[in-house]
Design a protein around this motif. Structure first.
Motif, PDB file in Angstrom:
ATOM      1  N   ARG A   1       0.827  -1.219   0.000  1.00 31.48           N
ATOM      2  CA  ARG A   1       0.000   0.000   0.000  1.00 31.48           C
ATOM      3  C   ARG A   1       0.858   1.266   0.000  1.00 31.48           C
ATOM      4  O   ARG A   1       2.051   1.226   0.280  1.00 31.48           O
ATOM      5  N   ASP A   2       0.243   2.394  -0.348  1.00 28.37           N
ATOM      6  CA  ASP A   2       0.755   3.739  -0.083  1.00 28.37           C
ATOM      7  C   ASP A   2       2.027   4.079  -0.861  1.00 28.37           C
ATOM      8  O   ASP A   2       3.119   4.205  -0.293  1.00 28.37           O
ATOM      9  N   PRO A   3       1.921   4.301  -2.177  1.00 34.43           N
ATOM     10  CA  PRO A   3       3.102   4.658  -2.967  1.00 34.43           C
ATOM     11  C   PRO A   3       3.642   6.040  -2.614  1.00 34.43           C
ATOM     12  O   PRO A   3       2.882   6.967  -2.300  1.00 34.43           O
ATOM     13  N   PHE A   4       4.966   6.167  -2.675  1.00 34.05           N
ATOM     14  CA  PHE A   4       5.646   7.443  -2.470  1.00 34.05           C
ATOM     15  C   PHE A   4       6.772   7.547  -3.484  1.00 34.05           C
ATOM     16  O   PHE A   4       7.567   6.610  -3.644  1.00 34.05           O
TER      17      PHE A   4
ATOM     18  N   VAL B   1       8.587   3.935  -3.648  1.00 35.53           N
ATOM     19  CA  VAL B   1       8.491   2.858  -2.662  1.00 35.53           C
ATOM     20  C   VAL B   1       7.026   2.640  -2.333  1.00 35.53           C
ATOM     21  O   VAL B   1       6.186   3.538  -2.507  1.00 35.53           O
ATOM     22  N   GLN B   2       6.727   1.434  -1.886  1.00 34.78           N
ATOM     23  CA  GLN B   2       5.438   1.139  -1.272  1.00 34.78           C
ATOM     24  C   GLN B   2       5.681   0.428   0.050  1.00 34.78           C
ATOM     25  O   GLN B   2       6.655  -0.328   0.191  1.00 34.78           O
ATOM     26  N   GLY B   3       4.795   0.680   1.004  1.00 35.60           N
ATOM     27  CA  GLY B   3       4.848  -0.062   2.248  1.00 35.60           C
ATOM     28  C   GLY B   3       4.310  -1.462   2.043  1.00 35.60           C
ATOM     29  O   GLY B   3       3.462  -1.694   1.177  1.00 35.60           O
TER      30      GLY B   3
ATOM     31  N   ALA C   1      14.594  -2.318  13.303  1.00 42.83           N
ATOM     32  CA  ALA C   1      13.971  -3.140  14.341  1.00 42.83           C
ATOM     33  C   ALA C   1      13.833  -2.368  15.649  1.00 42.83           C
ATOM     34  O   ALA C   1      12.874  -2.557  16.401  1.00 42.83           O
ATOM     35  N   MET C   2      14.791  -1.483  15.904  1.00 39.90           N
ATOM     36  CA  MET C   2      14.771  -0.704  17.144  1.00 39.90           C
ATOM     37  C   MET C   2      13.787   0.455  17.071  1.00 39.90           C
ATOM     38  O   MET C   2      13.082   0.751  18.040  1.00 39.90           O
ATOM     39  N   HIS C   3      13.694   1.110  15.924  1.00 43.85           N
ATOM     40  CA  HIS C   3      12.944   2.359  15.835  1.00 43.85           C
ATOM     41  C   HIS C   3      11.652   2.285  15.035  1.00 43.85           C
ATOM     42  O   HIS C   3      10.857   3.225  15.095  1.00 43.85           O
ATOM     43  N   ALA C   4      11.442   1.214  14.283  1.00 42.34           N
ATOM     44  CA  ALA C   4      10.248   1.142  13.434  1.00 42.34           C
ATOM     45  C   ALA C   4       9.637  -0.253  13.451  1.00 42.34           C
ATOM     46  O   ALA C   4       9.397  -0.852  12.391  1.00 42.34           O
ATOM     47  N   PRO C   5       9.350  -0.814  14.642  1.00 45.25           N
ATOM     48  CA  PRO C   5       8.742  -2.156  14.688  1.00 45.25           C
ATOM     49  C   PRO C   5       7.301  -2.124  14.208  1.00 45.25           C
ATOM     50  O   PRO C   5       6.518  -1.266  14.613  1.00 45.25           O
ATOM     51  N   ALA C   6       6.936  -3.031  13.328  1.00 45.87           N
ATOM     52  CA  ALA C   6       5.581  -3.066  12.782  1.00 45.87           C
ATOM     53  C   ALA C   6       5.385  -4.362  12.020  1.00 45.87           C
ATOM     54  O   ALA C   6       6.334  -5.102  11.751  1.00 45.87           O
ATOM     55  N   GLU C   7       4.115  -4.641  11.666  1.00 45.47           N
ATOM     56  CA  GLU C   7       3.795  -5.756  10.780  1.00 45.47           C
ATOM     57  C   GLU C   7       3.659  -5.286   9.338  1.00 45.47           C
ATOM     58  O   GLU C   7       3.900  -6.051   8.409  1.00 45.47           O
ATOM     59  N   ILE C   8       3.248  -4.015   9.168  1.00 45.10           N
ATOM     60  CA  ILE C   8       3.236  -3.375   7.851  1.00 45.10           C
ATOM     61  C   ILE C   8       3.758  -1.962   8.044  1.00 45.10           C
ATOM     62  O   ILE C   8       3.369  -1.264   8.991  1.00 45.10           O
ATOM     63  N   TRP C   9       4.654  -1.540   7.167  1.00 49.71           N
ATOM     64  CA  TRP C   9       5.053  -0.138   7.137  1.00 49.71           C
ATOM     65  C   TRP C   9       4.080   0.597   6.231  1.00 49.71           C
ATOM     66  O   TRP C   9       4.061   0.403   5.012  1.00 49.71           O
ATOM     67  N   GLU C  10       3.238   1.436   6.826  1.00 54.60           N
ATOM     68  CA  GLU C  10       2.285   2.219   6.052  1.00 54.60           C
ATOM     69  C   GLU C  10       2.863   3.601   5.750  1.00 54.60           C
ATOM     70  O   GLU C  10       3.771   4.084   6.428  1.00 54.60           O
ATOM     71  N   CYS C  11       2.315   4.233   4.728  1.00 53.80           N
ATOM     72  CA  CYS C  11       2.624   5.625   4.397  1.00 53.80           C
ATOM     73  C   CYS C  11       4.123   5.917   4.422  1.00 53.80           C
ATOM     74  O   CYS C  11       4.574   6.856   5.086  1.00 53.80           O
TER      75      CYS C  11
END
Length: 469
Positions: free
Chosen positions: A154-157, A168-170, A206-216
């Motif tokens: 999702r979410d092209p930039f 990129v896309q998340g 891993a330290m600063h952006a933990p998630a299951e999907i990177w959105e936006c």
């Protein structure tokens, strides 16, 4: 569906019947809004689109709303820009995306979803020169990758590097990691997939952006205090079951871009990172890359920021009530008929290896009469106000008193620093010099007042906000 008239968004907000409705942050009088989209600066105007449901205060039937401004102070509302097309690749929603110039033609590249629960595709729409009229012919520039490891996209930039255009896309991966996918975009209508570019298994990520999907996802070049520039990558950190709670908020990485010696493709190397906002009511920011120079930047502090080359807007959702703050139920939101606010535009820079977020100098145009100068102790604050705090020690902002008192913000100001606090009905933005912002929602009841509590040795200047004529 109700189209927006070409009127001043802020002038209309001043007469809104809901006392919690912000007056100094542009948005339609009714309906749901969330992610800022298509943020762009074209022909002397800033354009901010946003995910929008004009028919209810619920997250459904998503379209693109549109406001614009020549000065970041006076905002004009425009008709709905993008609308789901029956039978098209966006029939279930025109979701997050960007606007760019393609051979001089304003062009939107956004996530289109054809059926609810289905995968998104990158859909292209072409706009008129003033970005008010749009031609949606259903052209798909990039479909879901065939890689079975990629389970959500999702979410092209779009960004540029070494004279070439990339995107990129998340994404989310089958093994639970979040990821970015990289595309070469030589032809905006036909994106070339280059593979999984970065994942949350990167040690810094891993330290600063933990998630299951990177959105936006966002990727922009920002200035470094003292000279030079660096790259900032930002993500909204999606977790299953979030349902607009966004417990992980928004994170960023600071690093460098270099060219792969074999392919020439960009390689991002993260050096450090952090939270992009310290509040629980901030999500889905979008950043526009530009060479920024503000005529309002006259003080020494704002002059340094005026060379920043990236502006960011974020979404402040309706708060469900956290940390002692009273929230709004879905029934109350439905009765009010509106949901969601966009933040003030924010300047990005990096100092001492950390992200610095400041309000654009232009928002000082909203300052009206001073209601307090060098105040100390407990200070009464209007419902629409800007506050500047200097000194050192703990600072807190609260609503009401006695048994109904709500703590809204608590933080600290250090010697040589300044806190700038903006209160716009139910939206609170706190900016600390040399740091990121804190975005919060709180809802005053009838008769409740705001109070700022200062430590000994700290003082505050308070201005009532007014619309410039």
């Amino acid at each position: 569906m109700t189209d927006l008239a070409l009127v001043s968004s802020l002038a209309r907000a001043a007469t809104h019947p809901d006392p919690a409705f912000p007056r100094f942050h542009p948005r339609p009088a009714q309906g749901w809004i969330n992610d800022p989209n298509g943020v762009s600066y074209i022909d002397g105007k800033y354009h901010v689109f946003f995910q929008y449901n004009p028919d209810s205060a619920r997250h459904r039937l998503i379209q693109w709303g549109h406001v614009s401004s020549a000065d970041l102070v006076q905002w004009e509302e425009h008709p709905v820009a993008l609308v789901p097309q029956a039978g098209g690749p966006d029939s279930a929603g025109c979701w997050t995306g960007v606007v760019t110039l393609d051979d001089g033609v304003p062009t939107a590249a956004y996530s289109g979803v054809q059926d609810h629960g289905g995968h998104s595709q990158v859909v292209i729409a072409r706009g008129s020169s003033d970005l008010v009229s749009w031609n949606q012919d259903g052209h798909v520039a990039a479909s879901m990758p065939t890689d079975p490891m990629v389970t959500a996209v999702r979410d092209p930039f779009i960004f540029r590097f070494n004279g070439a255009r990339y995107a990129v896309q998340g994404a989310g991966l089958a093994d639970g990691r979040a990821a970015l996918l990289l595309y070469s975009v030589e032809d905006l209508e036909h994106w070339e997939y280059k593979g999984i570019w970065l994942t949350s298994s990167d040690p810094v990520a891993a330290m600063h952006a933990p998630a299951e999907i990177w959105e936006c996802p966002q990727l922009v070049e920002v200035p470094v205090a003292g000279g030079g520039s660096t790259w900032v990558m930002m993500f909204s950190l999606w977790l299953s079951g979030d349902d607009h709670e966004h417990a992980n908020g928004v994170g960023h990485l600071i690093g460098s871009l270099s060219a792969d010696p074999e392919t020439g493709l960009p390689v991002f190397t993260a050096a450090t990172g952090g939270k992009s906002d310290l509040g629980r009511d901030f999500y889905a920011p979008q950043i526009v890359q530009l060479a920024y120079s503000s005529p309002a930047a006259t003080s020494a502090a704002s002059s340094a920021a005026a060379f920043a080359s990236a502006l960011m807007w974020g979404w402040a959702n309706e708060g469900p009530g956290r940390d002692g703050r009273r929230g709004r139920t879905q029934e109350e939101i439905d009765d009010a008929g509106w949901s969601g606010v966009l933040t003030h535009p924010r300047l990005l820079s990096v100092a001492d290896g950390a992200l610095v977020v400041a309000p654009v100098p232009e928002v000082s145009a909203y300052r009206g009469a001073a209601v307090a100068s060098d105040a100390s102790g407990s200070v009464d604050v209007p419902a629409f106000a800007e506050v500047g705090v200097t000194g050192s020690g703990p600072v807190s902002l609260r609503l009401g008193s006695g048994a109904d008192e709500q703590p809204v913000y608590s933080g600290a100001v250090a010697a040589g620093e300044e806190l700038r606090i903006f209160i716009d009905a139910s939206l609170v933005e706190v900016y600390r010099s040399g740091s990121v912002a804190t975005t919060l929602r709180a809802y005053p009841l009838a008769g409740e007042a705001w109070t700022l509590d200062l430590p000994a040795g700290a003082t505050a200047d308070v201005w009532k906000l007014t619309l410039p004529r």
